[in-house]
Structure formats: structure tokens, C-alpha cells
Design a protein around this motif. Structure first.
Motif, PDB file in Angstrom:
ATOM      1  N   PRO A 162     -25.696  90.136  43.590  1.00 38.21           N
ATOM      2  CA  PRO A 162     -24.566  90.727  42.862  1.00 38.21           C
ATOM      3  C   PRO A 162     -24.641  92.246  42.730  1.00 38.21           C
ATOM      4  CG  PRO A 162     -25.239  88.713  41.770  1.00 38.21           C
ATOM      5  CD  PRO A 162     -26.214  88.945  42.891  1.00 38.21           C
ATOM      6  N   HIS A 163     -25.859  92.806  42.534  1.00 39.56           N
ATOM      7  CA  HIS A 163     -25.928  94.261  42.322  1.00 39.56           C
ATOM      8  C   HIS A 163     -25.585  95.038  43.589  1.00 39.56           C
ATOM      9  CE1 HIS A 163     -30.037  93.725  43.977  1.00 39.56           C
ATOM     10  NE2 HIS A 163     -29.816  94.935  44.464  1.00 39.56           N
ATOM     11  N   GLN A 164     -25.559  94.339  44.722  1.00 43.84           N
ATOM     12  CA  GLN A 164     -25.207  95.035  45.973  1.00 43.84           C
ATOM     13  C   GLN A 164     -23.701  95.106  46.190  1.00 43.84           C
ATOM     14  OE1 GLN A 164     -27.872  92.400  48.188  1.00 43.84           O
ATOM     15  NE2 GLN A 164     -28.994  94.217  48.876  1.00 43.84           N
ATOM     16  N   PHE A 165     -22.964  94.508  45.270  1.00 47.03           N
ATOM     17  CA  PHE A 165     -21.503  94.570  45.343  1.00 47.03           C
ATOM     18  C   PHE A 165     -20.995  95.615  44.343  1.00 47.03           C
ATOM     19  CE2 PHE A 165     -22.271  90.541  47.247  1.00 47.03           C
ATOM     20  CZ  PHE A 165     -21.141  90.185  47.957  1.00 47.03           C
ATOM     21  N   SER A 166     -19.833  96.179  44.641  1.00 41.36           N
ATOM     22  CA  SER A 166     -19.221  97.087  43.661  1.00 41.36           C
ATOM     23  C   SER A 166     -18.650  96.244  42.522  1.00 41.36           C
ATOM     24  CB  SER A 166     -18.085  97.854  44.334  1.00 41.36           C
ATOM     25  OG  SER A 166     -17.046  96.946  44.657  1.00 41.36           O
ATOM     26  N   GLY A 167     -18.272  96.920  41.427  1.00 43.09           N
ATOM     27  CA  GLY A 167     -17.708  96.202  40.279  1.00 43.09           C
ATOM     28  C   GLY A 167     -16.491  95.376  40.671  1.00 43.09           C
ATOM     29  N   GLY A 168     -15.631  95.961  41.505  1.00 44.26           N
ATOM     30  CA  GLY A 168     -14.416  95.255  41.924  1.00 44.26           C
ATOM     31  C   GLY A 168     -14.756  94.033  42.776  1.00 44.26           C
ATOM     32  N   MET A 169     -15.760  94.181  43.648  1.00 43.95           N
ATOM     33  CA  MET A 169     -16.181  93.069  44.502  1.00 43.95           C
ATOM     34  C   MET A 169     -16.785  91.950  43.660  1.00 43.95           C
ATOM     35  SD  MET A 169     -15.679  93.492  47.734  1.00 43.95           S
ATOM     36  CE  MET A 169     -15.289  94.744  48.900  1.00 43.95           C
ATOM     37  N   ARG A 170     -17.594  92.340  42.676  1.00 42.79           N
ATOM     38  CA  ARG A 170     -18.195  91.321  41.798  1.00 42.79           C
ATOM     39  C   ARG A 170     -17.103  90.534  41.080  1.00 42.79           C
ATOM     40  NH1 ARG A 170     -22.735  94.989  40.612  1.00 42.79           N
ATOM     41  NH2 ARG A 170     -21.567  95.940  38.920  1.00 42.79           N
ATOM     42  N   GLN A 171     -16.075  91.257  40.642  1.00 45.94           N
ATOM     43  CA  GLN A 171     -14.995  90.560  39.935  1.00 45.94           C
ATOM     44  C   GLN A 171     -14.274  89.609  40.915  1.00 45.94           C
ATOM     45  OE1 GLN A 171     -14.513  89.360  37.213  1.00 45.94           O
ATOM     46  NE2 GLN A 171     -13.788  90.987  35.869  1.00 45.94           N
ATOM     47  N   ARG A 172     -14.156  90.022  42.161  1.00 48.50           N
ATOM     48  CA  ARG A 172     -13.553  89.135  43.168  1.00 48.50           C
ATOM     49  C   ARG A 172     -14.390  87.883  43.361  1.00 48.50           C
ATOM     50  NH1 ARG A 172      -9.876  91.691  46.894  1.00 48.50           N
ATOM     51  NH2 ARG A 172      -9.489  93.712  45.988  1.00 48.50           N
ATOM     52  N   VAL A 173     -15.709  88.077  43.371  1.00 44.01           N
ATOM     53  CA  VAL A 173     -16.589  86.910  43.539  1.00 44.01           C
ATOM     54  C   VAL A 173     -16.418  85.967  42.337  1.00 44.01           C
ATOM     55  CG1 VAL A 173     -18.984  86.129  43.698  1.00 44.01           C
ATOM     56  CG2 VAL A 173     -18.247  88.145  44.969  1.00 44.01           C
ATOM     57  N   ALA A 174     -16.366  86.565  41.142  1.00 46.89           N
ATOM     58  CA  ALA A 174     -16.179  85.725  39.947  1.00 46.89           C
ATOM     59  C   ALA A 174     -14.852  84.972  40.052  1.00 46.89           C
ATOM     60  CB  ALA A 174     -16.218  86.599  38.689  1.00 46.89           C
ATOM     61  N   ILE A 175     -13.836  85.644  40.563  1.00 48.91           N
ATOM     62  CA  ILE A 175     -12.539  84.982  40.743  1.00 48.91           C
ATOM     63  C   ILE A 175     -12.682  83.872  41.790  1.00 48.91           C
ATOM     64  CG2 ILE A 175     -10.175  85.294  41.612  1.00 48.91           C
ATOM     65  CD1 ILE A 175     -10.244  88.086  40.300  1.00 48.91           C
ATOM     66  N   ALA A 176     -13.418  84.174  42.859  1.00 50.90           N
ATOM     67  CA  ALA A 176     -13.609  83.168  43.908  1.00 50.90           C
ATOM     68  C   ALA A 176     -14.242  81.908  43.337  1.00 50.90           C
ATOM     69  CB  ALA A 176     -14.495  83.746  45.024  1.00 50.90           C
ATOM     70  N   MET A 177     -15.243  82.100  42.479  1.00 55.77           N
ATOM     71  CA  MET A 177     -15.926  80.932  41.931  1.00 55.77           C
ATOM     72  C   MET A 177     -14.985  80.143  41.022  1.00 55.77           C
ATOM     73  SD  MET A 177     -19.763  82.393  41.622  1.00 55.77           S
ATOM     74  CE  MET A 177     -20.451  80.827  41.190  1.00 55.77           C
ATOM     75  N   ASN A 178     -14.112  80.859  40.349  1.00 60.56           N
ATOM     76  CA  ASN A 178     -13.102  80.171  39.543  1.00 60.56           C
ATOM     77  C   ASN A 178     -12.105  79.427  40.430  1.00 60.56           C
ATOM     78  OD1 ASN A 178     -12.991  80.591  36.465  1.00 60.56           O
ATOM     79  ND2 ASN A 178     -13.807  82.503  37.278  1.00 60.56           N
ATOM     80  N   LEU A 179     -11.737  80.065  41.528  1.00 53.48           N
ATOM     81  CA  LEU A 179     -10.741  79.446  42.420  1.00 53.48           C
ATOM     82  C   LEU A 179     -11.247  78.146  43.014  1.00 53.48           C
ATOM     83  CD1 LEU A 179      -9.268  82.331  44.543  1.00 53.48           C
ATOM     84  CD2 LEU A 179      -8.397  81.255  42.504  1.00 53.48           C
ATOM     85  N   ALA A 180     -12.551  78.121  43.238  1.00 55.00           N
ATOM     86  CA  ALA A 180     -13.129  76.916  43.840  1.00 55.00           C
ATOM     87  C   ALA A 180     -12.826  75.700  42.973  1.00 55.00           C
ATOM     88  CB  ALA A 180     -14.631  77.098  43.992  1.00 55.00           C
ATOM     89  N   CYS A 181     -12.625  75.939  41.681  1.00 55.34           N
ATOM     90  CA  CYS A 181     -12.344  74.830  40.759  1.00 55.34           C
ATOM     91  C   CYS A 181     -10.852  74.537  40.689  1.00 55.34           C
ATOM     92  CB  CYS A 181     -12.845  75.175  39.368  1.00 55.34           C
ATOM     93  SG  CYS A 181     -14.535  75.725  39.362  1.00 55.34           S
ATOM     94  N   ASP A 182     -10.043  75.421  41.248  1.00 53.97           N
ATOM     95  CA  ASP A 182      -8.597  75.260  41.188  1.00 53.97           C
ATOM     96  C   ASP A 182      -8.128  74.915  39.767  1.00 53.97           C
ATOM     97  OD1 ASP A 182      -6.046  75.184  42.032  1.00 53.97           O
ATOM     98  OD2 ASP A 182      -6.181  73.265  43.066  1.00 53.97           O
TER      99      ASP A 182
END
Ligand SMILES: Nc1ncnc2c1ncn2[C@@H]1O[C@H](COP(=O)(O)OP(=O)(O)OP(=O)(O)O)[C@@H](O)[C@H]1O
Ligand code: SF4
Ligand SMILES: [Mg+2]
Length: 337
Positions: free
Chosen positions: A154-174
Motif C-alpha cells: 500500500p505505501h507504494q501507491f499514491s493516496g488516490g491509488m490507495r483509495q481506488r484500491v479500497a474502492i476496488a475491494m468494496n466493489l468486489a462485494c457489489d
């Protein structure tokens, strides 16, 4: 896409204190429909996060839900066990918080976090399949070259990218419902808009109901259908964004809209509402906004104004409403970002 997904009815959340319980959220009611976004706004300390966390079944330490109903698709979440709530949070309710690091594990690679979710939650045995799904998910939230990012931490991602990843993990749950508590506050304006555009696209595709907490009224204007304005633990005004922004009827809403800086043209001085909201525990009888209200009269101090319906889906709690004929249309109505 039309049914009501979330109904919060007369929610009360209290903190323990040596002087007895202190109400942080005091009789909050709202509803969010599928495919719609409700903006929750109000000054710091007004109870937005406590409301969201209560809906998620995760009230902060020392705070308990003391009353009201939280209905997700007709089922009262207050009757659920912690384990049932946990399952619901993984499947039906997503959450995106200001700091994505709260939902990411700093010690595990992004790929590992996503693939483990597919392994344990969805029981996908094949590693290749889990990875393919993870790449697909990262692509959906527009992470460039996702194949090469699976091994990043996670620390290798920018703040915006991290938030995208968090969104991605949420999306996986639909999820049917997404609670986003200041999801973009830490990000710069361009990234902020990209993230919210992304959420809007997902919403259009999946019919997700979203509660968006933000301090930025321009974002409310751009992304929300309804807005609920909180003050000192209560909703003082709520309704369709266009109506409220064009003609706020509660003096506090009017003050908030007046406090928004102009985006185009000459920058006006920010008119902030003078004074401070009362602290929970020191709330007097009568209207909580009275000490700061330019329209306050003697009767405002004796009883809290009942919430009244103005028209469909629009309500306000004030004894002496702002006149309807004065269209404030405070730059926001026309402001485009
Ligand atoms: N765990 C807690 N114990 C006691 N009081 C709390 C706790 N968490 C929050 N509060 C109080 O509850 C009130 C509402 O807090 P909350 O965090 O919901 O505000 P907010 O509207 O989200 O503010 P902000 O815009 O700053 O995020 C505040 O007065 C806060 O100090
Ligand atoms: S009830 Fe009175 S003090 Fe409260 S917002 Fe309305 S006019 Fe102001
Ligand atoms: Mg908050």
C-alpha cells in the motif's frame, strides 16, 4: 434501481460519561434509494461520522446506539448479531473512509489482500483465477498496468491509488449500500473528482445507494441527489439538492451555503457563520442553532422546532424559516467544477 435501500429512523447514539449518557446523534432520520446518493453535511462534530458508523454497526468506542431503527432493505440491522453484521459489511454494505489505510493492511501486498478476499469469502481455490480477478478489479478502478501492481505494498501507491484500491475491494462485494465518509478529503481536487466520478460510474452500473459525507458543498452539488444538513447531532434540513441549494429554508443551511468560496471569477471573502456549535453534553433547551442564528426570536430558546415537511421529500426544523421567495442560489447552483 428505484427501491429504498437504507432507512434510518429516529437514530439515537449516546456516549458514556461520568455525568450519564451524552447524545451525539439525536433522532436522525433519512432514507437512500437504489442508484441515489445522499450527501451528509455539517460542521465538524455535528455527528456525521457517528451516524455513518452506527449505520455500519461499528459505533466508536464508548458510544452505543440507544434508539431508532436502521433498515437495510426492510431488515432492521439493530437486531443482528455482531457476526451477522460482519457478514453484511462484507457483502451488502461497503465502506470507504477518509484514510484508505484503515481498510488496507500495510504489511501485505495489494494483490495478496485482494486474492485472500477471493479465497476466503468466495472460496475460489485456483490461484490463477484469484489473480485474474484481482487484476480485473484493479482495472475496473483504473489502476494502470494492474498486472505489475499486484506485488506492490500500500505505501507504494499514491493516496488516490490507495483509495481506488479500497474502492476496488468494496466493489468486489457489489454492495447495495456504500457509506463513504469523507473519502476524498485527503486528496487533491483532480484526484478527488476522479474518485467520485468512478463511484458515480459504479453506481450507474450497479444501482448502489451511496451516503457521501463531505465538507465540500460543490461535491454535494455535483454528485448528490439529496442532501441532509446536520447540526449538533440533528438533521436540520434535508431534501433534493437543487431545491435546497436554490432556496435553503433553514438559517443554518443558508449560512453554510453562504460560506462556500466562489470558484470562478472574483474570490469573495468567506462568510463563515460566527460562533461555534454547542458541544454534546452542553446542549440547552430550544433550538441548538439559536445562539448563532440571525433569525432567532425568544420562542426559539424555549422548545426545539419540530421537523416539518415542506413538500415531498423535503423537511426542515425551524420556527422561523427563511422566506421561500428569496432565491439564494449562492453561486453553487451555477458553479461547475
Ligand atoms: N468515541 C467517542 N466518545 C465520545 N464522544 C465522541 C466519540 N466519537 C465522537 N464523539 C463526539 O461526537 C460528536 C460527533 O462526532 P463525529 O465524529 O460524528 O462528527 P463529524 O460530524 O463526523 O465531524 P467531522 O466533520 O470533524 O468528521 C463530536 O462532538 C465528537 O467529539
Ligand atoms: S428555530 Fe429559531 S433559532 Fe433555530 S434556526 Fe430557526 S429561527 Fe434560528
Ligand atoms: Mg467525521
Amino acid at each position: 434501481m428505484s427501491g429504498t435501500v437504507l432507512t434510518v429512523d429516529n437514530l439515537v447514539a449516546e456516549a458514556r460519561s461520568s455525568d450519564g449518557p451524552v447524545r451525539l446523534v439525536d433522532g436522525v432520520s433519512f432514507a437512500v434509494r437504489a442508484g441515489r446518493t445522499l450527501g451528509l453535511v455539517g460542521e465538524s462534530g455535528s455527528g456525521k461520522s457517528v451516524t455513518c458508523l452506527s449505520v455500519l454497526g461499528l459505533p466508536p468506542r464508548g458510544v452505543r446506539i440507544a434508539g431508532g431503527r436502521i433498515l437495510l432493505g426492510g431488515h432492521d440491522l439493530r437486531g443482528k448479531t455482531p457476526a451477522e453484521l460482519n457478514t453484511l459489511r462484507g457483502r451488502e454494505i461497503g465502506m470507504i473512509l477518509q484514510d484508505p489505510m484503515t481498510s488496507l493492511n500495510p504489511l501485505l501486498t495489494i494483490g495478496r489482500q485482494i486474492t485472500e478476499m477471493f479465497r476466503y469469502r468466495d472460496g475460489i481455490k485456483s490461484r490463477e483465477e484469484r489473480e485474474a480477478r484481482a487484476i480485473d478489479l484493479l482495472r475496473r478502478v483504473r489502476i494502470p498496468a494492474p498486472e505489475s501492481r499486484l506485488n506492490s505494498y500500500p505505501h507504494q501507491f499514491s493516496g488516490g491509488m490507495r483509495q481506488r484500491v479500497a474502492i476496488a475491494m468494496n466493489l468486489a462485494c457489489d454492495p447495495r449500500l456504500l457509506i463513504a465518509d469523507e473519502p476524498t478529503t485527503a486528496l487533491d481536487i483532480t484526484v478527488r473528482l476522479q474518485i467520485l466520478d468512478l463511484l458515480r460510474d459504479v453506481q450507474a452500473e450497479r444501482g448502489t445507494a451511496i451516503v457521501l459525507v463531505t465538507h465540500d458543498l460543490h461535491l454535494v452539488r455535483r454528485y448528490c441527489d439529496h442532501v441532509a444538513v446536520m447540526y449538533a447531532g440533528r438533521i436540520v434540513e434535508q431534501g433534493p439538492v437543487e431545491k435546497i441549494f436554490a432556496r435553503p429554508r433553514h438559517p443554518y443551511t443558508k449560512g453554510l451555503l453562504g460560506a462556500v468560496p466562489r470558484l470562478h471569477g472574483v474570490q469573495h471573502r468567506l462568510t463563515v457563520i460566527p460562533g461555534q456549535p454547542p458541544l454534546p453534553g452542553s446542549i440547552a433547551e430550544g433550538c441548538r442553532f439559536a445562539p448563532r442564528c440571525p433569525r432567532a426570536q425568544a420562542d426559539c430558546l424555549s422548545a426545539y422546532p419540530a421537523t416539518r415537511e415542506l413538500d415531498e421529500h423535503r423537511s426542515v426544523a425551524c420556527w422561523h424559516l427563511e422566506p421561500n421567495e428569496i432565491a439564494v442560489d449562492s453561486l453553487l447552483a451555477t458553479a461547475t467544477l
